[in-house]
Design a protein around this motif. Structure first.
Motif, PDB file in Angstrom:
ATOM      1  N   VAL A 237      84.349  76.822  87.346  1.00 39.20           N
ATOM      2  CA  VAL A 237      85.694  76.536  86.837  1.00 39.20           C
ATOM      3  C   VAL A 237      86.231  75.243  87.430  1.00 39.20           C
ATOM      4  N   SER A 238      86.021  75.062  88.718  1.00 37.18           N
ATOM      5  CA  SER A 238      86.523  73.858  89.378  1.00 37.18           C
ATOM      6  C   SER A 238      85.864  72.599  88.816  1.00 37.18           C
ATOM      7  N   ILE A 239      84.554  72.634  88.634  1.00 37.29           N
ATOM      8  CA  ILE A 239      83.827  71.463  88.136  1.00 37.29           C
ATOM      9  C   ILE A 239      84.229  71.131  86.704  1.00 37.29           C
ATOM     10  N   LEU A 240      84.376  72.159  85.870  1.00 40.35           N
ATOM     11  CA  LEU A 240      84.617  71.924  84.449  1.00 40.35           C
ATOM     12  C   LEU A 240      86.090  71.778  84.083  1.00 40.35           C
ATOM     13  N   SER A 241      86.988  72.217  84.985  1.00 39.30           N
ATOM     14  CA  SER A 241      88.412  72.143  84.617  1.00 39.30           C
ATOM     15  C   SER A 241      89.322  71.658  85.737  1.00 39.30           C
ATOM     16  N   GLY A 242      88.838  71.668  86.973  1.00 36.40           N
ATOM     17  CA  GLY A 242      89.687  71.278  88.092  1.00 36.40           C
ATOM     18  C   GLY A 242      90.600  72.377  88.592  1.00 36.40           C
ATOM     19  N   VAL A 243      90.505  73.548  87.976  1.00 31.32           N
ATOM     20  CA  VAL A 243      91.329  74.692  88.363  1.00 31.32           C
ATOM     21  C   VAL A 243      90.563  75.546  89.368  1.00 31.32           C
ATOM     22  N   GLU A 244      91.273  76.228  90.257  1.00 32.39           N
ATOM     23  CA  GLU A 244      90.627  77.092  91.234  1.00 32.39           C
ATOM     24  C   GLU A 244      90.868  78.556  90.868  1.00 32.39           C
ATOM     25  N   THR A 245      89.803  79.231  90.469  1.00 31.75           N
ATOM     26  CA  THR A 245      89.865  80.653  90.176  1.00 31.75           C
ATOM     27  C   THR A 245      88.453  81.213  90.200  1.00 31.75           C
ATOM     28  N   THR A 246      88.330  82.480  90.550  1.00 28.64           N
ATOM     29  CA  THR A 246      87.012  83.137  90.550  1.00 28.64           C
ATOM     30  C   THR A 246      86.829  84.003  89.303  1.00 28.64           C
ATOM     31  N   ASN A 247      87.690  83.825  88.313  1.00 30.73           N
ATOM     32  CA  ASN A 247      87.644  84.641  87.096  1.00 30.73           C
ATOM     33  C   ASN A 247      86.386  84.303  86.287  1.00 30.73           C
ATOM     34  N   THR A 248      85.512  85.289  86.131  1.00 28.85           N
ATOM     35  CA  THR A 248      84.252  85.042  85.423  1.00 28.85           C
ATOM     36  C   THR A 248      84.469  84.792  83.932  1.00 28.85           C
ATOM     37  N   ASP A 249      85.503  85.399  83.365  1.00 29.05           N
ATOM     38  CA  ASP A 249      85.787  85.175  81.944  1.00 29.05           C
ATOM     39  C   ASP A 249      86.157  83.714  81.690  1.00 29.05           C
ATOM     40  N   VAL A 250      86.909  83.139  82.614  1.00 32.98           N
ATOM     41  CA  VAL A 250      87.269  81.727  82.490  1.00 32.98           C
ATOM     42  C   VAL A 250      86.020  80.860  82.602  1.00 32.98           C
ATOM     43  N   ALA A 251      85.143  81.208  83.545  1.00 33.40           N
ATOM     44  CA  ALA A 251      83.895  80.453  83.717  1.00 33.40           C
ATOM     45  C   ALA A 251      83.056  80.497  82.445  1.00 33.40           C
ATOM     46  N   LEU A 252      82.946  81.659  81.837  1.00 32.45           N
ATOM     47  CA  LEU A 252      82.168  81.797  80.607  1.00 32.45           C
ATOM     48  C   LEU A 252      82.813  81.040  79.448  1.00 32.45           C
ATOM     49  N   ARG A 253      84.140  81.074  79.389  1.00 33.18           N
ATOM     50  CA  ARG A 253      84.833  80.336  78.314  1.00 33.18           C
ATOM     51  C   ARG A 253      84.570  78.839  78.445  1.00 33.18           C
TER      52      ARG A 253
END
Length: 245
Positions: free
Chosen positions: A107-123
């Protein structure tokens, strides 16, 4: 030195003897560029490398610790050598552990946001790669297991998960490459207790993969030589895991 001579040199080298640089160059030399989207594949290799930078894993053959990235890189090269030319399968293989182990980095690499949410990572994987790549990564991402379960119960739950997901021919390839790399390393472990523990985890999966391969009945997108190589590797794994156990 010609490109073909370099490719032949990499081809003659066993996967277990290749570091991350050699693996990347071998992938780029051996991938079927007429059928694979090399831009997407390269991006998946780069993202996986960045996401796993802080991780290591048990090595083998005199190298007690490897950078974690050698594992997904070996998996990608293994599938290419089997004849896989599906961009999404190869990309998902590169990224197969990122959402399970490193969602915050994705999430951090692709969006700059900090979260461990796997759904966000998959999106984000779907947005930057493809819906199919994200689907495949999601399929091989293990859900957290109940900490109260015994080791035997956890192994059974893992086997059940694998059996369910590999009924899909694309997921089969991603998970097969992962399984072979993990299970194939067991015989090289010096720690007897760990070797015994992992043998008990992986040995029951061999017939599951063998049965799934036959059930898929030609739907795995490899030629006959590739399918035969998988069959032969599963037989060899059955023997090596039995000896380790």
């Amino acid at each position: 030195m010609t490109t073909q001579l370099l490719a032949d040199s990499f081809r003659a080298t066993k996967l277990k003897h290749m570091d991350s640089g050699a693996l990347v160059f071998a992938i780029l030399h051996e991938v079927d560029s007429t059928r694979v989207d090399e831009v997407q594949l390269r991006a998946s290799l780069e993202l996986a490398t960045a996401a796993h930078l802080s991780q290591t894993r048990i090595g083998r053959d005199g190298y007690p610790v490897d950078p974690y990235i050698v594992h997904p890189l070996r998996n990608v090269l293994r599938l290419i050598r089997l004849g896989c030319a599906d961009t999404d399968v190869l990309s998902a293989t590169a990224l197969h552990d990122t959402v399970e182990d490193q969602p915050e980095q994705i999430v951090s690499i692709l969006s700059g946001v900090e979260t461990t949410n796997t759904d966000v990572a998959l999106r984000l994987i779907a947005e930057h790669f493809s819906d199919e790549t994200a689907r495949l990564v999601a399929s091989v991402t293990n859900t957290p297991t109940d900490s109260t379960l015994s080791r035997s119960e956890r192994n059974d739950a893992y086997a059940g998960h694998v059996e369910t997901v590999i009924s899909d021919p694309k997921v089969f390839l991603v998970k097969y490459a992962d399984f072979v790399d993990n299970a194939g390393s067991v015989q090289y472990l010096d720690d007897d207790a760990k070797r015994e523990k992992l043998s008990k985890k992986y040995a029951p999966l061999v017939p599951i993969f063998s049965s799934a391969l036959e059930s898929l009945d030609g739907r795995v997108d490899l030629d006959k030589d590739g399918v035969d190589a998988i069959r032969a590797r599963l037989v060899a794994l059955s023997e090596s895991l039995g000896e380790a156990h």
